[in-house]
Design an enzyme around this catalytic site. Structure first.
Site: not given
Length: 252
Positions: A144, A159
């Site tokens: 990501s 995350y």
């Protein structure tokens, strides 16, 4: 180019009716692949497999928690028993949570890493053993933009950390398995037009969009295009790399 005829492609996180995993499955199937969808959501997997078959594609589905080693072993054994090989692994499964470090618990950190990193590790390790015997394989991990720039879209520090860990894992793995004809690369999406994005209010969405030079979210098909390339035979000399797909919100 990008001919996946008779190749077996395993895609995790493919149980959502509108998620990226479903789009990836249709993209590979449309180029001749036999696609295997995996997700903890059995109903979602079954529905997506049914849709693929009704479109004339060959597909199979397996439901299970890939954070548990016995489920991973069962999945890989089942795919090999069904098709005899695994040519491509797309590690798409992942979860997020919007929380500050101050409010984060150790349990939160463990839960995010369990899915985003530990499950990915278990499946990659098992699939690599199959690919080594074939002397061929393509592995594509979903990292990501948050793992590269430290958040700013969705999720918390846990995350971002888990997605950064995926990048380091993939690069090291590339050094270990390249000799077996296996490549391992990452794609790093930014804001993508999925249900998470659609659930945001206009007030929440504006600063996110304003930070993207292209002024819009990406589409799942645009992520799929990069994955198809990295998973193709044409990308045989690319390994340990990452492709940013973020509309310019982060540039190396």
């Amino acid at each position: 180019m990008f001919d996946f005829k008779d190749q077996v492609v395993l895609i995790t996180g493919a149980g959502s009716p509108r998620g990226m995993g479903r789009v990836f499955a249709h993209s590979f199937a449309g180029l001749g692949a036999k696609v295997v969808l995996c997700d903890i959501n059995k109903e979602g997997v079954d529905a997506n497999v049914k849709e693929l078959k009704e479109s004339g594609f060959e597909a199979a589905g397996f439901a299970g928690n890939l954070c548990e080693e016995e489920n991973v072993t069962s999945l890989v054994d089942s795919v090999v028993k069904l098709y005899g090989r695994i040519d491509v692994l797309v590690n798409n499964a992942g979860i997020s949570q919007k929380v500050t470090v101050a409010d984060m618990t150790l349990g939160d950190m463990q839960r995010i890493f369990s899915v985003n990193m530990f499950g990915l590790f278990l499946l990659t390790k098992a699939v690599c053993e199959v690919m080594k015997k074939q002397n061929y394989g393509r592995i594509v991990h979903l990292s990501s933009v948050s793992g590269k720039r430290g958040g700013g879209v969705f999720g918390g520090a846990h995350y971002s950390a888990s997605k950064a860990a995926v990048l380091g894992f993939s690069k090291n793995l590339a050094r270990e398995v390249s000799q077996y004809g296996i490549t391992t690369n990452c794609v790093c999406p930014g804001l993508i037009n999925t249900d998470i994005w659609k659930s945001m209010s206009a007030e929440q969405a504006k600063p996110v969009i304003d930070a993207i030079p292209m002024g819009r979210p990406g589409e799942p098909e645009e992520v799929a295009a990069a994955i198809l390339f990295l998973a193709s035979k044409e990308a045989s000399y690319i390994t340990g790399e990452e492709i940013d797909i973020n509309g310019g919100s982060h540039m190396d």
